[in-house]
Design a protein around this motif. Structure first.
Motif, PDB file in Angstrom:
ATOM      1  N   GLY A 141      62.605  78.969  46.004  1.00 47.32           N
ATOM      2  CA  GLY A 141      61.804  78.268  47.002  1.00 47.32           C
ATOM      3  C   GLY A 141      61.308  76.930  46.491  1.00 47.32           C
ATOM      4  O   GLY A 141      61.251  76.683  45.284  1.00 47.32           O
ATOM      5  N   SER A 142      60.918  76.048  47.429  1.00 49.84           N
ATOM      6  CA  SER A 142      60.418  74.724  47.041  1.00 49.84           C
ATOM      7  C   SER A 142      58.984  74.479  47.493  1.00 49.84           C
ATOM      8  O   SER A 142      58.294  73.642  46.929  1.00 49.84           O
ATOM      9  CB  SER A 142      61.323  73.625  47.617  1.00 49.84           C
ATOM     10  OG  SER A 142      61.249  73.605  49.032  1.00 49.84           O
ATOM     11  N   SER A 143      58.529  75.228  48.500  1.00 52.01           N
ATOM     12  CA  SER A 143      57.180  75.019  49.024  1.00 52.01           C
ATOM     13  C   SER A 143      56.150  75.797  48.203  1.00 52.01           C
ATOM     14  O   SER A 143      56.236  77.027  48.104  1.00 52.01           O
ATOM     15  CB  SER A 143      57.098  75.478  50.479  1.00 52.01           C
ATOM     16  OG  SER A 143      55.748  75.576  50.902  1.00 52.01           O
ATOM     17  N   PRO A 144      55.153  75.110  47.627  1.00 51.37           N
ATOM     18  CA  PRO A 144      54.110  75.814  46.876  1.00 51.37           C
ATOM     19  C   PRO A 144      53.380  76.855  47.719  1.00 51.37           C
ATOM     20  O   PRO A 144      53.033  77.923  47.215  1.00 51.37           O
ATOM     21  CB  PRO A 144      53.161  74.687  46.443  1.00 51.37           C
ATOM     22  CG  PRO A 144      54.016  73.461  46.423  1.00 51.37           C
ATOM     23  CD  PRO A 144      54.989  73.643  47.560  1.00 51.37           C
ATOM     24  N   GLU A 145      53.163  76.547  49.003  1.00 55.22           N
ATOM     25  CA  GLU A 145      52.430  77.480  49.865  1.00 55.22           C
ATOM     26  C   GLU A 145      53.234  78.749  50.130  1.00 55.22           C
ATOM     27  O   GLU A 145      52.694  79.853  50.140  1.00 55.22           O
ATOM     28  CB  GLU A 145      52.065  76.804  51.184  1.00 55.22           C
ATOM     29  CG  GLU A 145      50.940  75.791  51.067  1.00 55.22           C
ATOM     30  CD  GLU A 145      50.451  75.344  52.418  1.00 55.22           C
ATOM     31  OE1 GLU A 145      49.782  76.135  53.094  1.00 55.22           O
ATOM     32  OE2 GLU A 145      50.736  74.202  52.804  1.00 55.22           O
ATOM     33  N   VAL A 146      54.538  78.579  50.362  1.00 53.88           N
ATOM     34  CA  VAL A 146      55.377  79.746  50.627  1.00 53.88           C
ATOM     35  C   VAL A 146      55.557  80.566  49.352  1.00 53.88           C
ATOM     36  O   VAL A 146      55.509  81.800  49.380  1.00 53.88           O
ATOM     37  CB  VAL A 146      56.748  79.321  51.196  1.00 53.88           C
ATOM     38  CG1 VAL A 146      57.616  80.546  51.468  1.00 53.88           C
ATOM     39  CG2 VAL A 146      56.561  78.535  52.493  1.00 53.88           C
ATOM     40  N   LYS A 147      55.731  79.897  48.227  1.00 52.69           N
ATOM     41  CA  LYS A 147      55.870  80.609  46.959  1.00 52.69           C
ATOM     42  C   LYS A 147      54.580  81.347  46.608  1.00 52.69           C
ATOM     43  O   LYS A 147      54.609  82.414  45.998  1.00 52.69           O
ATOM     44  CB  LYS A 147      56.254  79.639  45.845  1.00 52.69           C
ATOM     45  CG  LYS A 147      57.649  79.049  46.025  1.00 52.69           C
ATOM     46  CD  LYS A 147      57.998  78.027  44.968  1.00 52.69           C
ATOM     47  CE  LYS A 147      58.338  78.698  43.653  1.00 52.69           C
ATOM     48  NZ  LYS A 147      58.914  77.729  42.687  1.00 52.69           N
ATOM     49  N   LYS A 148      53.438  80.794  47.026  1.00 52.18           N
ATOM     50  CA  LYS A 148      52.163  81.476  46.796  1.00 52.18           C
ATOM     51  C   LYS A 148      52.111  82.780  47.586  1.00 52.18           C
ATOM     52  O   LYS A 148      51.546  83.780  47.119  1.00 52.18           O
ATOM     53  CB  LYS A 148      51.008  80.560  47.222  1.00 52.18           C
ATOM     54  CG  LYS A 148      49.607  81.124  46.966  1.00 52.18           C
ATOM     55  CD  LYS A 148      49.319  81.226  45.474  1.00 52.18           C
ATOM     56  CE  LYS A 148      47.836  81.396  45.178  1.00 52.18           C
ATOM     57  NZ  LYS A 148      47.193  82.508  45.867  1.00 52.18           N
ATOM     58  N   LEU A 149      52.703  82.794  48.792  1.00 55.42           N
ATOM     59  CA  LEU A 149      52.783  84.036  49.561  1.00 55.42           C
ATOM     60  C   LEU A 149      53.533  85.102  48.772  1.00 55.42           C
ATOM     61  O   LEU A 149      53.105  86.259  48.704  1.00 55.42           O
ATOM     62  CB  LEU A 149      53.509  83.795  50.887  1.00 55.42           C
ATOM     63  CG  LEU A 149      52.772  83.063  52.005  1.00 55.42           C
ATOM     64  CD1 LEU A 149      53.715  82.850  53.176  1.00 55.42           C
ATOM     65  CD2 LEU A 149      51.541  83.842  52.447  1.00 55.42           C
ATOM     66  N   ALA A 150      54.653  84.705  48.176  1.00 51.51           N
ATOM     67  CA  ALA A 150      55.455  85.650  47.390  1.00 51.51           C
ATOM     68  C   ALA A 150      54.682  86.114  46.163  1.00 51.51           C
ATOM     69  O   ALA A 150      54.697  87.300  45.815  1.00 51.51           O
ATOM     70  CB  ALA A 150      56.771  84.991  46.974  1.00 51.51           C
TER      71      ALA A 150
END
Length: 208
Positions: A141-150
């Motif tokens: 992933g590239s989005s910090p926000e989406v990776k934070k979800l994971a």
């Protein structure tokens, strides 16, 4: 007249500037991020329905309690998924995918110990695959926000897997390494055709 034009230009500049900042504030998503948001949302929807199913169909107190945990935890996780997806402009489906719906339908036709065994097998496989998806998002992933979800979902899903395995009498999952990563799931990475699905439902009485 000139004064009025200057005022209008000033208003337009402020409006466009605000729009530009709003666009810039959008998280930088790649295709993996977008796919992951949809996958994780569908997982949450499936686990919530499966948890409700366990509370209705099982007579085993531990399975009923596990069902409630799944509903509570995945409802909270999905609230965050919806918020990030809305901010990023990623549309989310309203239902689990076809395979997930079929599995839920198959489980809904079972009762008693047969239901408990099949439910645990499906949930264990599903959680192992979800961990694979979370790891893929963290690495690709590239989005910090989406990776934070994971990152936030991973310990919750890992704990669910431990609880499910314990309920089935199997071994617990290994603890996270100091780096915060886990060894690959015994099932290995999913093939493209498995994305967003759980494994096929086991035969009645199967334990996976």
């Amino acid at each position: 007249m000139i004064r009025r034009i200057i005022v209008l230009l000033a208003v337009a500049t402020v409006t466009l500037g605000g729009a530009a900042r709003a666009v810039a504030a959008q998280p930088d998503l790649n295709e993996q991020d977008k796919k992951f948001l949809v996958q994780l949302h569908r997982v949450d929807l499936t686990e919530i329905q499966a948890g409700n199913l366990a509370q209705r169909r099982s007579t085993d107190r531990s399975i009923i309690d596990l069902g409630k945990v799944l509903v509570d935890n995945h409802t909270k996780l999905d609230e965050n998924v919806r918020q990030v997806a809305q901010k990023a402009g990623v549309p989310l489906p309203e239902d689990p995918n076809a395979n997930q719906r079929q599995q839920l339908a198959d489980l809904s036709r079972l009762t008693g110990q047969v239901f408990d065994n099949a439910w645990l097998a499906v949930m264990i496989t599903g959680h192992r695959q979800t961990l694979d998806r979370l790891d893929q998002e963290l690495s690709e992933g590239s989005s910090p926000e989406v990776k934070k979800l994971a990152e936030d979902a991973r310990p919750v899903v890992r704990e669910h897997l431990n609880m499910l395995r314990k309920a089935r009498g199997g071994p617990m999952s290994p603890s996270p390494s100091p780096s915060g990563t886990m060894s690959p799931s015994p099932s290995g990475p999913m093939s493209p055709g498995q994305e967003g699905t759980m494994s096929p439902a086991p035969s009645p009485g199967g334990t996976g």
